[in-house]
Design an enzyme around this catalytic site. Structure first.
Site, mmCIF file in Angstrom:
data_model
loop_
_atom_site.group_PDB
_atom_site.id
_atom_site.type_symbol
_atom_site.label_atom_id
_atom_site.label_comp_id
_atom_site.label_asym_id
_atom_site.label_seq_id
_atom_site.Cartn_x
_atom_site.Cartn_y
_atom_site.Cartn_z
ATOM 1 N N CYS A 79 0.865 -1.322 0.207
ATOM 2 C CA CYS A 79 0.002 -0.019 0.024
ATOM 3 C C CYS A 79 0.959 1.361 0.021
ATOM 4 C CB CYS A 79 -1.119 0.043 1.161
ATOM 5 S SG CYS A 79 -2.304 -1.226 1.041
ATOM 6 N N ASN A 107 -10.484 0.420 0.051
ATOM 7 C CA ASN A 107 -8.959 0.315 0.024
ATOM 8 C C ASN A 107 -8.688 -0.308 -1.618
ATOM 9 O OD1 ASN A 107 -6.282 0.054 0.156
ATOM 10 N ND2 ASN A 107 -6.210 -1.227 1.985
ATOM 11 N N HIS A 111 -3.352 7.411 2.486
ATOM 12 C CA HIS A 111 -3.793 6.025 2.061
ATOM 13 C C HIS A 111 -5.056 5.688 2.731
ATOM 14 C CE1 HIS A 111 -3.860 1.932 0.974
ATOM 15 N NE2 HIS A 111 -3.690 1.608 2.180
HETATM 16 O O1 UT7 Z 1 -3.838 -1.033 3.589
HETATM 17 C C1 UT7 Z 1 -2.927 -1.644 4.103
HETATM 18 C C2 UT7 Z 1 -2.915 -1.788 5.645
HETATM 19 N N1 UT7 Z 1 -3.925 -2.257 6.433
HETATM 20 C C3 UT7 Z 1 -4.572 -1.644 7.422
HETATM 21 O O2 UT7 Z 1 -4.010 -0.620 7.513
HETATM 22 C C4 UT7 Z 1 -5.825 -2.098 8.060
HETATM 23 C C5 UT7 Z 1 -5.694 -2.387 9.426
HETATM 24 N N2 UT7 Z 1 -6.864 -3.014 10.167
HETATM 25 C C6 UT7 Z 1 -8.083 -2.469 10.073
HETATM 26 O O3 UT7 Z 1 -8.351 -1.633 9.247
HETATM 27 C C7 UT7 Z 1 -8.938 -3.297 11.022
HETATM 28 O O4 UT7 Z 1 -8.156 -3.828 12.028
HETATM 29 C C8 UT7 Z 1 -10.004 -4.002 10.165
HETATM 30 C C9 UT7 Z 1 -11.056 -3.044 9.684
HETATM 31 C C10 UT7 Z 1 -9.614 -4.896 9.440
HETATM 32 C C11 UT7 Z 1 -10.771 -4.897 11.318
HETATM 33 O O5 UT7 Z 1 -11.515 -3.961 12.417
HETATM 34 P P1 UT7 Z 1 -11.097 -4.294 14.062
HETATM 35 O O6 UT7 Z 1 -11.911 -3.119 14.762
HETATM 36 O O7 UT7 Z 1 -9.688 -4.425 14.225
HETATM 37 O O8 UT7 Z 1 -12.103 -5.608 14.199
HETATM 38 P P2 UT7 Z 1 -11.706 -7.015 14.613
HETATM 39 O O9 UT7 Z 1 -10.987 -7.922 13.408
HETATM 40 O O10 UT7 Z 1 -10.715 -7.115 15.985
HETATM 41 O O11 UT7 Z 1 -12.824 -7.725 14.832
HETATM 42 C C12 UT7 Z 1 -13.765 -7.314 15.799
HETATM 43 C C13 UT7 Z 1 -15.109 -8.153 16.103
HETATM 44 C C14 UT7 Z 1 -14.777 -9.676 16.130
HETATM 45 O O12 UT7 Z 1 -15.845 -10.107 16.890
HETATM 46 P P3 UT7 Z 1 -15.569 -10.430 18.501
HETATM 47 O O13 UT7 Z 1 -14.212 -11.477 18.506
HETATM 48 O O14 UT7 Z 1 -15.084 -9.303 19.119
HETATM 49 O O15 UT7 Z 1 -16.925 -11.068 18.792
HETATM 50 C C15 UT7 Z 1 -14.981 -10.011 14.729
HETATM 51 O O16 UT7 Z 1 -15.317 -11.223 14.867
HETATM 52 O O17 UT7 Z 1 -15.890 -8.112 14.883
HETATM 53 C C16 UT7 Z 1 -16.025 -9.319 14.142
HETATM 54 N N3 UT7 Z 1 -15.958 -8.825 12.757
HETATM 55 C C17 UT7 Z 1 -16.822 -8.743 11.994
HETATM 56 N N4 UT7 Z 1 -18.044 -8.550 12.156
HETATM 57 C C18 UT7 Z 1 -19.027 -8.150 11.009
HETATM 58 C C19 UT7 Z 1 -14.650 -8.885 11.965
HETATM 59 N N5 UT7 Z 1 -15.260 -8.829 10.652
HETATM 60 C C20 UT7 Z 1 -16.247 -8.487 10.668
HETATM 61 C C21 UT7 Z 1 -17.226 -8.244 9.490
HETATM 62 N N6 UT7 Z 1 -18.388 -8.032 9.816
HETATM 63 N N7 UT7 Z 1 -16.801 -7.919 8.319
#
Ligand code: UT7
Length: 326
Positions: free
Chosen positions: A112, A283, A253
């Site tokens: 990225c 993205n 980005h």
């Molecule tokens: O571009 C290159 C660099 N990349 C980045 O900079 C991306 C960096 N990371 C992120 O943007 C975020 O970490 C994400 C958007 C990918 C994920 O967000 P998060 O707030 O870190 O969520 P998480 O993965 O910790 O998930 C939180 C909860 C989980 O449930 P529990 O365990 O709390 O019950 C997941 O299972 O949300 C759940 N979850 C979802 N629910 C509905 C994860 N993905 C989804 C989804 N829809 N798509």
């Protein structure tokens, strides 16, 4: 002495819109979760052809806007993680499709951060005075490496291309003024494509495991991205005596609106100084920054101070200071 000046900007996104509602019928997710956690409402998907299809559209617009004939272009550099082919380079395909008979070029890959890293490289080539009309295009067909059964990643990515023209100028006031890039290899396990590479070529077994697609441990990447982007923006701002008052635009980005907000907060910037199009394109990896410039082009004024910044797989991160000269 020459400065590399940005003399044109263009972009292209495919027509097909994949919105959060449609995604929610494919994987277990919902609009509210995606918008709250990422800021994304919809993304574009290229239904036919490879990344070069979008590059060609963006460059056609760029040539028209800058009144440039294809044979006047002497350098074409494509930054992408989704080249049309592993071999040959996508730049080669673009030259052939557009009749750029006097140009040479190549592809780069820095995840990225590709647009930032390659802007540093191409601007140095243009500063030499040797290249009169150089095109840098950031483009990705992320849908080609996205697993639409993995809700951790498929909600994030979209397809698009953005291009800029760079020309040497003796007017040192405008152009690419400064840049700082970093990479450290500490995040390789957290954001990658596991198979279909020299160490592990594709086999039937890995395809059954969906390991040809992008994998991300989002939480781990998030923490590093917030710090990496904010730190490097601060470094480049300080070095160039930029403050929240005299910086006109942050061009970040577009990976997650929360990362963008945190970077803007650290720089003391209000929302109206931050370019944002993640809500409509998601993205697009190498295309996010030029697509932002394209989207906000009408608001840009000659003399504006811009900081472009990115964070990506590897990890890679960096920021560029541009004084807008169009
Ligand atoms: O571009 C290159 C660099 N990349 C980045 O900079 C991306 C960096 N990371 C992120 O943007 C975020 O970490 C994400 C958007 C990918 C994920 O967000 P998060 O707030 O870190 O969520 P998480 O993965 O910790 O998930 C939180 C909860 C989980 O449930 P529990 O365990 O709390 O019950 C997941 O299972 O949300 C759940 N979850 C979802 N629910 C509905 C994860 N993905 C989804 C989804 N829809 N798509």
């Amino acid at each position: 002495m020459f400065r590399a000046k940005i003399t044109g900007i263009s972009g292209y996104v495919p027509e097909y819109i994949l919105n959060n509602e449609e995604l929610s019928t494919i994987v277990d997710t919902n609009d509210e979760w995606i918008v709250t956690r990422t800021g994304i409402k919809e993304r574009r998907i290229l239904k036919e052809g490879g990344t070069s299809v979008m590059c060609v559209k963006a460059i056609e617009e760029l040539l028209a806007k800058t009144n440039t004939k294809p044979e006047e272009v002497d350098l074409v550099v494509v930054t992408t993680v989704t080249p049309d082919w592993p071999v040959p380079a996508t730049a080669n395909i673009i030259c052939q499709k557009l009749g750029m008979t006097k140009a040479w070029g190549f592809d780069t890959q820095a995840a990225c951060s590709g647009f930032i890293f390659t802007l540093e490289a191409v601007s140095k080539m243009v500063e030499s005075g040797k290249y009169k009309k150089a095109i840098l295009v950031g483009a990705d067909k992320m849908s080609s490496i996205t697993n639409y059964t993995d809700r951790n990643t498929c909600i994030l990515f979209g397809d698009g291309a953005g291009a800029i023209m760079l020309e040497p100028t003796t007017d040192m006031e405008y152009g690419v003024i400064d840049c700082q890039c970093y990479m450290d290899g500490s995040g390789i396990e957290n954001l990658n494509v596991k198979r279909g590479r020299s160490e592990y070529p594709l086999t039937k077994d890995t395809i059954d495991l969906n390991e040809q697609y992008i994998y991300q441990d989002g939480k781990k990447v998030f923490v590093k991205a917030v710090k990496g982007m904010a730190d490097v923006v601060e470094e480049v701002m300080k070095r160039n005596h930029l403050s929240s008052e005299n910086l006109n635009w942050l061009v970040p980005h577009q990976a997650n609106k929360r990362i963008i907000d945190a970077t803007a907060d650290r720089a003391g910037l209000s929302e109206d100084k931050v370019m944002l199009n993640i809500q409509k394109f998601g993205n697009t990896t190498n295309a996010t920054i030029p697509l932002c410039l394209w989207d906000y082009e009408k608001k840009l004024k000659k003399g504006d101070n811009l900081i472009l910044c990115a964070f990506g797989a590897g990890y890679t991160w960096g920021a560029v200071y541009v004084k807008w000269g169009i």
